[in-house]
Every structure is written in C-alpha cells, then in structure tokens.
Design an enzyme around this catalytic site. Structure first.
Site, mmCIF file in Angstrom:
data_model
loop_
_atom_site.group_PDB
_atom_site.id
_atom_site.type_symbol
_atom_site.label_atom_id
_atom_site.label_comp_id
_atom_site.label_asym_id
_atom_site.label_seq_id
_atom_site.Cartn_x
_atom_site.Cartn_y
_atom_site.Cartn_z
ATOM 1 N N HIS A 79 0.836 -1.202 0.000
ATOM 2 C CA HIS A 79 0.000 0.000 0.000
ATOM 3 C C HIS A 79 0.877 1.262 0.000
ATOM 4 O O HIS A 79 0.731 2.137 -0.848
ATOM 5 C CB HIS A 79 -0.916 -0.028 1.234
ATOM 6 C CG HIS A 79 -1.808 1.160 1.361
ATOM 7 N ND1 HIS A 79 -3.142 1.117 1.035
ATOM 8 C CD2 HIS A 79 -1.570 2.429 1.768
ATOM 9 C CE1 HIS A 79 -3.678 2.312 1.243
ATOM 10 N NE2 HIS A 79 -2.741 3.134 1.692
ATOM 11 N N GLU A 80 1.793 1.337 0.955
ATOM 12 C CA GLU A 80 2.633 2.537 1.056
ATOM 13 C C GLU A 80 3.533 2.668 -0.172
ATOM 14 O O GLU A 80 3.823 3.776 -0.620
ATOM 15 C CB GLU A 80 3.457 2.515 2.346
ATOM 16 C CG GLU A 80 2.610 2.539 3.621
ATOM 17 C CD GLU A 80 1.596 3.673 3.669
ATOM 18 O OE1 GLU A 80 1.838 4.732 3.069
ATOM 19 O OE2 GLU A 80 0.527 3.472 4.296
ATOM 20 N N HIS A 136 3.363 6.644 -6.878
ATOM 21 C CA HIS A 136 2.616 7.813 -7.353
ATOM 22 C C HIS A 136 3.515 9.056 -7.276
ATOM 23 O O HIS A 136 3.500 9.914 -8.153
ATOM 24 C CB HIS A 136 1.384 7.996 -6.460
ATOM 25 C CG HIS A 136 0.241 8.724 -7.105
ATOM 26 N ND1 HIS A 136 -0.919 9.001 -6.434
ATOM 27 C CD2 HIS A 136 0.081 9.232 -8.342
ATOM 28 C CE1 HIS A 136 -1.748 9.651 -7.240
ATOM 29 N NE2 HIS A 136 -1.162 9.798 -8.402
ATOM 30 N N HIS A 140 1.665 4.516 -2.816
ATOM 31 C CA HIS A 140 1.770 5.976 -2.654
ATOM 32 C C HIS A 140 3.140 6.449 -3.130
ATOM 33 O O HIS A 140 3.263 7.479 -3.795
ATOM 34 C CB HIS A 140 1.608 6.363 -1.178
ATOM 35 C CG HIS A 140 0.200 6.288 -0.668
ATOM 36 N ND1 HIS A 140 -0.850 6.933 -1.273
ATOM 37 C CD2 HIS A 140 -0.326 5.650 0.416
ATOM 38 C CE1 HIS A 140 -1.966 6.694 -0.586
ATOM 39 N NE2 HIS A 140 -1.676 5.911 0.436
HETATM 40 ZN ZN LIG Z 1 -2.994 5.226 1.928
#
Ligand SMILES: [Zn+2]
Length: 689
Positions: free
Chosen positions: A476-477, A483, A480
């Site tokens: 998940h991290e 991105h 980010h």
């Molecule tokens: Zn998040």
C-alpha cells in the site's frame, strides 16, 4: 545563506549524517524570513502577474523551506527523542503562522486572478494552468472573494466551527473515559483471551479497585464484545458504548457531554457558510476540491452499491443468526451478539493460524517480490543505493529505467522503534520538478512499524517475518511512493501526489494491494523460514475465504455511514422538523441489515464527520475502493496481472500525470469509461451466483 547549516544544504540528498536539533531554529527562521521577503516582493504592484515573475517564482522560492521543514517533521516522526521533539515543537507555531498568512494573503489571490485573466494564461502548460486554478479555488473556499462586510461573519463561523469540532471530540473522550465496568468474579470473564484479562487486571490495580476493570476504549471494549461468553456483560458494555455523549444520564455520563446540540449547531453553521460562499449546501463545498462532482452523483453511487451489496449482507446476517441459534444457543439474536457470534463462526469455518502464515513471509522474499512486481509492471528496476540515513536499520534504493537512467530514490524504514510514531506512511523528501538546472528527481520516505528480526540459527541471524497484513501495508505505502516517484510532473503544485483530489489519492496505494492476493506473486514472494517452501495452496484458499467473510454486512455498514453523512450535509434541513436521528433511521431502513436499538446514538460519536475532516466526505473510503478495484480489473480482463500494455497505460494515464488534471479524466483515459462498482463487488465475493 549560512551554508554551515546542513538543513540549508539543498544540493542533493538530505544530510541525515550531519543534521542536529540545534540546526533547526536558525535554518527555519532564516527560511521564513526569506519566504516573507519573497512574498512581499512578488505581491508588489511592480511585479508582473506572469508565470515566470510570480507563480513560478513563488513555488521555486518557497521550495527550500518546504524541504527543510519536511526533514524536521520527518525526524520528529522517526526519531522522536526529547531534543528533536523540542526542536520541532519550538518552531511549529511559527511555521503554522506562516502557512496561515500565506492562505489569507489577498494580494497573492489578486495576482493569481490577474494571471488567470491575462493573455499569457492560454500559453501556459496544462500543469501551470492547473496550479493557478487550484490556488484560486482554495482562496475562494476560504472566503477571500466575499464582500468586506461579510468577512467578519465568515471568520466567526470558521472559528466557531473549529471550536465545536474540538468540543465534539472532547465530549466523546470524556464520556468514553468516565465509564468503567468492574468485574470481581473471574467466572464472569469466560472466553476472554489472557492478554485482555491481564490488561483489565492492570487497569483495576491502577484504579485502586479489586478485580478486573474494563473501559470503552477499543483495546478493552473490543475483546469483550468479540470473546466474552457473558451475554449480560456484553449487553451492558454495548449500551454504554452506544450512548456515549448522548442525552441519557444513567451512571457515568454527564449532561454537559451531550453532543446533540453540538451537532445541531455545526450543521446550522456549515449550512450558513455554504450559503455565504454561494453553494447550495455544505456537501457542495466539501466536494468542490474532490473528485466526485455533486451530492447527487455520490448518492447515486452509494445507492447503486447498496442495492448490489444488500442481498449478500442479508445472506450474511441470516447465516450468522442461524449459527448463533443452532450452535451458541442464542435464539433472540441482539446487536451485542454480532461480534461474538461472528468470531465463533469465523473460527469454525475458516480458522487458520496467523502465526503459521507469517512463517512464509520472510523479509528478503517479500522485498524481492515487491521489487519484482514493480519491475514486471512498469519496467523500472529497483537497486540498492547509498545515502546518509537517520538510523542504521534504514535502507536506500534507486529506481532506474531499463537504460539505467535515474527515475527517483526512496528510503525504506521498516522496523518499529520506541522513538518512531505508529502506523505506516509515505512522505516526500523532494518532489520532481523543473529547475533552472534541469529536472530535479523525486525522493520518498516509506515508513512501517514491523517487528525487527530476532534470533539466530547455526550462528546465522534469522530474517524478519511479516504477517500478510503487514505485507499488504508495505505494498500500500509503496503504491503511494510510486505515485510520487513515477510522476512526470514538472511543476511542484501538481507533481506526484501534489494536487491529487483526496478521494482519488488512495487509488495507486489500494491498487498495489491486489498483488498480495495473486497466487503467482505469492509463490515467488514466500519461503518458509525453516523449510524454504512457498505458501501452500490450501492455506492461501483459507486466507481468501477469510478475506471475504461477511463482506456484504461490512459493505452496507460503510454505505449506511456514508449515505447518512452525505444526506445530512445536502438534503437535511437543520432548521426543519425532523431530527438527525430521524434521518439516520430512514437511512437504516433503506440500507442496513442489522438495525440497532432505538436508544443507539451513533451520530453522537461519529468523529470522522464532526470531530475530523470527513464532513460530507465519508464516502471517500468506498469511492477509492471502487476506483482501485476497477483499475485492477483492467489487468484481470487482459488475463495477466502484469500485462505490459495495460501496465504502460496505468503508468501513462494515472501514475505519471499526478495532480495535473482531474482524477476522473485520468481514470477515464486509463479505463476508457466511467468507474464501475462491479470489480469491487467481485473482489469481495459479492457476485450473483
Ligand atoms: Zn494510503
């Protein structure tokens, strides 16, 4: 500038080898002074309202301050020793004041508007135009455009709303803390795990009472509801929890903690604020900087999801009630039986040991698997790199193109420490942007709180092992992080995650989580700590089944909260005859499958929307899930989670454009259509058979 201060060294990577707490005050003070001088100069009448002389110069001029303060904030988060805490807190009020000044500086607003109205505007890049548009929007939403005689009222409303929001949280906290359930007969605690019992024992000792003391805080309340066989105990705790900060004054609560008038007043003020800004409702104000366009669009989205999820939720409830009746002897199923019966059903149906799963996820395998996913998807390679770090456990990597060109770099700080704040998060050390010297490459911090490796065998240290949830967190991290790192943005305000609508910002992160559920990926990413064998299929199937356990029930619960929040801030009239509870009852009749008792006062503890920033924004959780599931479905439709064409399109249309265009445009460019809820339903096991 004083170049002896390592916080003022912006030549390349942060100087974690040299930076000390005593550097903070002089560095930040000099940067703030420089920032104020710059703003003074740029807002002068003689400064032309052009990109180069104004907007670009402002972003460039304030970037060093953002980077230096970012390093201080990062060290405060990952190395929270007294000296760093003090250095951070000493400058925090100064920094907050600077940002407040910036947000209220009407001369800046005038310059942005002049640039927007100039002939130059049409010649700006898409990114530059978006930066200007975002600035103007934010100034408008903070009341900059109001007639002078209305500004004092607007200001008063803003201040009162923040006070009410703080009051809401305080009331809830006081009401939560005032309650205690003391149990003196251990037989009453049957079913509770030992650690929960021990914690209650310690709490009793601390309070100077005999026996076991339970509270309404999650670590105490949760296990009672989930495990305690004593139904009366569960029922008492449930009622106390459900009536916190409400009008009932039985036992521990106090009349002055009732949040009902706080909610009423907040709704009135939010409505007044919206009207002053020229919006039809507070929900419209809330949606202005978000991806979703109108309250009607959000309501239609939630109702579509509800209609599709409800049959599965009904099935979940029927199954739970039948199980409670047949196997637990609970004929008259009540809300305080739900968590307890669910836990028993889960154990019976899908039991597997978290500890067993953990043995397969060894750190080198997990990191290798993660990097391989990045490489297979986007063709970028992850290689170890060198940098000064803030702790010996921290690692540093670089992302490269197949030709070996640098794309970006990231720090990885995996393990929990006493001086590190909890949870996991991505933050930026530096954003990609164009400077006079060329393109500045982005740098990210990835932070987790996993257990460090312990023990050794045959003289060799054993690797750290992670739970599957921790692996998901890491992916998940990293989403980010990608991105931030894979952006092609050249303007700070819209590069990477900058300027991305907050109901769209979780798309890449939740998207990456999907790879933790791909059988082929897991095969390469696991090796049992003893045998080296990959995760067995049988265990994986149990993990999958548990993942979707009661997904229907959980979905309609989130939809109930979201629908209530959106209707409350769009269609509900705070001056009207019906109450907030009337509205909630109506919403429950529409979507809920477990109806709480009539005395349940959910709104009085709904902190997200009254004590936090989620007013008319609670739907964002489901919204982001739909987007990420639907994005991943593009790979499923191609028949390959690493399909190169789809991967390239995801990179080109979503990751690399960052905040340079509205998220809905990016999504449609990637998917070729509007988002659909079907993939999320399918991934959650909610497909009509
Ligand atoms: Zn998040």
């Amino acid at each position: 500038m004083n170049t002896d201060n390592p916080l003022l060294d912006f030549s390349d990577l942060p100087r974690f080898d040299l930076v000390q707490p005593e550097h903070v005050k002089p560095a930040i003070e000099s940067l703030l002074t420089a920032g104020r001088e710059l703003i003074e100069r740029l807002t002068a009448e003689t400064t032309p309202a052009t990109w180069r002389d104004f907007a670009g110069a402002l972003a460039d001029g304030l970037e060093p301050f953002g980077r230096a303060w970012g390093i201080v904030g990062h060290l405060h988060s990952v190395n929270d020793v007294p000296a760093w805490r003090e250095a951070y807190n000493q400058m925090l009020p100064e920094v907050s004041r600077f940002y407040a000044e910036l947000g209220q500086n009407l001369k800046l607003f005038e310059k942005y508007k002049a640039l927007r109205g100039s002939s130059e505007y049409a010649t700006l890049t898409r990114e530059q135009q978006k930066v200007v548009a975002n600035e103007i929007r934010d100034f408008r939403l903070s009341g900059a455009e109001l007639p002078e005689d209305q500004k004092p009222r607007f200001q008063a409303i803003s201040e009162e709303l923040s006070q009410l929001s703080a009051k809401f949280s305080e009331n809830l906290l006081d009401a939560t803390n005032a309650f205690a359930e003391i149990v003196t007969d251990e037989a009453q605690l049957a079913g509770l795990p030992d650690d929960a019992k021990q914690a209650a024992r310690n709490a009793a000792e601390k309070a100077g009472v005999d026996g076991w003391r339970f509270s309404l805080q999650a670590p105490s309340y949760g296990p009672v509801m989930q495990y305690a066989e004593n139904r009366e105990l569960r029922a008492r705790m449930y009622r106390a929890y459900a009536t916190r900060a409400a009008e009932f004054h039985d036992g521990s609560s106090k009349p002055e903690w009732d949040n009902t008038p706080v909610i009423q007043h907040m709704l009135e003020l939010r409505q007044e604020e919206a009207k002053m800004l020229g919006f039809g409702s507070f929900a419209e104000v809330s949606l202005a900087p978000k991806m979703a366009d109108t309250p009607a669009q959000v309501l239609a989205f939630l109702r579509e999801l509800a209609a599709k999820a409800k049959p599965f939720a009904e099935r979940d409830v029927a199954e739970l009630c039948a199980f409670a009746s047949d196997e637990l002897g609970i004929a008259d199923f009540a809300p305080w039986d739900a968590a307890y019966a669910s836990e028993k059903l889960l154990q019976k149906r899908y039991a597997f040991s978290e500890q067993e799963v953990k043995q397969y996820f060894t750190e080198p395998r997990v990191l290798g698997g993660l990097f391989k996913v990045i490489e297979s998807l986007f063709k970028f390679k992850v290689r170890p790199d060198d940098a000064p770090v803030w702790h010996e456990d921290v690692r540093f990597y670089r992302l490269e193109t197949p030709a070996g060109d640098l794309v970006g770099q990231f720090y990885l700080d995996l393990y929990a420490r006493e001086t590190k704040r909890g949870g996991a998060w991505m933050d930026e050390a530096r954003a990609r942007r164009r400077t006079v010297g060329g393109i500045q490459k982005p740098i990210a911090y990835l932070n987790c709180n996993f257990a460090r490796p312990v023990g050794a065998r045959d003289g060799k240290p054993l690797p750290a092992t992670f739970t599957h949830d921790e692996v998901i967190t890491l992916f998940h991290e990293t989403g980010h992080g990608l991105h931030h790192l894979l952006t092609r943005g050249e303007e700070l305000g819209v590069s990477g995650i900058h300027g991305v609508e907050w109901d769209a910002v979780e798309l890449p992160s939740q998207f990456m989580e999907n790879y933790c559920w791909e059988w082929t990926v897991l095969q390469g990413m696991t090796a049992h700590v003893d045998s080296g064998a990959p995760l067995p299929r049988e265990l994986f199937d149990k993990m999958l089944a548990a993942k979707n356990f009661q997904s229907g029930m959980m979905a309609v619960r989130q939809i109930e909260f979201s629908l209530f929040d959106m209707l409350l801030h769009s269609e509900f009239d705070p001056q009207g005859r019906s109450t907030v509870m009337d509205l909630l009852d109506e919403v429950r009749r529409e979507v809920a499958v477990l109806i709480p008792p009539e005395w349940h006062r959910f709104p009085n503890s709904f902190s997200h929307i009254f004590g936090g920033g989620y007013g008319a924004g609670y739907f964002s959780y489901k919204w982001a899930e739909v987007l990420s599931a639907d994005a991943y479905a593009a790979f499923e439709e191609a028949g390959d989670p690493f399909d190169p064409t789809v991967g390239q399109r995801f990179l080109d249309e979503i990751l690399s454009v960052g905040g340079s265009r509205p998220a809905i445009e990016s999504f449609k460019a990637f998917r070729g259509r509007e988002p659909s809820v079907d993939a999320l339903l399918r991934h959650s096991g909610m497909i009509a058979a």
